[in-house]
Enzyme design. Structure first.
Site, mmCIF file in Angstrom:
data_model
loop_
_atom_site.group_PDB
_atom_site.id
_atom_site.type_symbol
_atom_site.label_atom_id
_atom_site.label_comp_id
_atom_site.label_asym_id
_atom_site.label_seq_id
_atom_site.Cartn_x
_atom_site.Cartn_y
_atom_site.Cartn_z
ATOM 1 N NE ARG A 15 -2.035 -1.555 3.782
ATOM 2 C CZ ARG A 15 -1.880 -0.808 4.873
ATOM 3 N NH1 ARG A 15 -2.345 0.421 4.893
ATOM 4 N NH2 ARG A 15 -1.261 -1.266 5.935
ATOM 5 C CB VAL A 62 10.651 -5.954 8.345
ATOM 6 C CG1 VAL A 62 10.645 -6.457 6.905
ATOM 7 C CG2 VAL A 62 9.773 -4.731 8.522
ATOM 8 C CB SER A 144 9.216 10.984 8.727
ATOM 9 O OG SER A 144 8.228 11.948 9.016
ATOM 10 C CE1 TYR A 157 6.365 7.412 11.401
ATOM 11 C CE2 TYR A 157 6.726 9.788 11.399
ATOM 12 C CZ TYR A 157 6.522 8.605 10.706
ATOM 13 O OH TYR A 157 6.508 8.604 9.336
ATOM 14 C CB ALA A 159 12.859 9.202 18.737
#
Ligand code: NAP
Length: 251
Positions: A15, A62, A144, A157, A159
């Protein structure tokens, strides 16, 4: 950019950004391995949409260390080599420090670092062994904007992505002598399930205003930067981080 007969593995490619990246590589002649975790239906749909021949599905989580070894081994057994690895699979969750209980807080750190950081380190470990043996390769990691600007309600997130940038740059230095090139793409707000699930309509509107484009990135725009870093000629860009955030956060 030409990827004719290149063997490309993309994690989290059922996706979103991973799917757009799979479509873009396949359109340029690559054989693509689509890794996914749970959503087989979405993965089958993506596989059916890819132009060209020889694409395959690889269902592995993963965040499970044993799965990273099996994923790379299966891929190399199927295709004979691994030219390009894109570590795209990622998760987020809200866990503002002043809003959640301690269990929620610790679980968020464990889950998010497990998928966004440790899973990439482990997948890279096995991929690099294969790439050294074959004489080279390319790795692109999906980070990001949150790595740079702070993520007040998703601190794990932010970090995880900052650490991913550091991991990528360490590997770029260590692996250049092996002809393995490592790059990073750092998207801003991108139109995928992750963005849709995480936000209220009001939050979404506020986020859109952050960019002078007044819109989200399309997954295809993120894919474009990933393909650039994986392309022939981009070797000397190893260690770089490309922002794809519509000028919403400039550093
Ligand atoms: P998405 O639409 O939520 O899709 C996530 C993909 O990752 C799915 O294919 C999912 O597989 C897979 N996945 C998740 N955990 C996995 C695991 N443990 N093992 C294997 N596959 C796993 O996400 P997205 O928005 O495209 O995001 C892709 C990447 O871009 C992430 O690293 C994210 O942090 C980053 N990013 C996104 C945005 C944004 O606004 N969307 C912004 C900046 C950065 P299943 O289908 O099986 O669940």
């Amino acid at each position: 950019m030409d990827f004719k007969n290149k063997k490309v593995l993309i994690t989290g490619a059922s996706r979103g950004i991973g799917k757009a990246t799979a479509l873009a590589f396949a359109a340029k002649g690559a054989q693509v391995g689509i890794n996914f975790r749970n959503n087989r239906e979405a993965a089958e749909r993506t596989l059916a949409e890819l132009p060209g021949e020889g694409h395959r599905l690889f269902q592995y989580d993963v965040s499970v260390k044993e799965d990273t070894k099996s994923l790379i081994e299966d891929f190399v057994q199927a295709y004979g080599k691994l030219d390009i690895l894109v570590n795209n699979a990622g998760i987020g969750a809200f866990h503002a420090i002043d809003e959640v209980d301690f269990n929620t807080w610790t679980q968020a750190w464990e889950d998010i670092l497990g998928t966004n950081l440790t899973a990439v380190a482990n997948t890279c470990y096995w991929a690099v062994q294969a790439m050294i043996a074959q004489g080279g390769g390319r790795i692109v990691n999906v980070s990001s904007r949150g790595a740079f600007r702070g993520e007040p309600v998703q601190p794990a997130y932010g970090a995880s992505k900052a650490a991913l940038n550091s991991l990528s740059q360490s590997l770029a230095k260590q692996l250049a002598p092996h002809h393995i090139y490592v790059g990073v793409v750092a998207p801003g707000f991108t139109d995928t399930d992750m963005a849709a699930e995480a936000l209220t309509p009001k939050e979404r509107e506020n986020l859109l205003r952050e960019s002078p484009f007044q819109r989200m990135a399309k997954p295809e725009e993120v894919a474009h930067a990933i393909l650039f870093l994986a392309s022939e000629g981009a070797e000397y860009s190893s260690g770089t981080i490309i922002d794809v955030n519509g000028a919403s956060y400039l550093r």
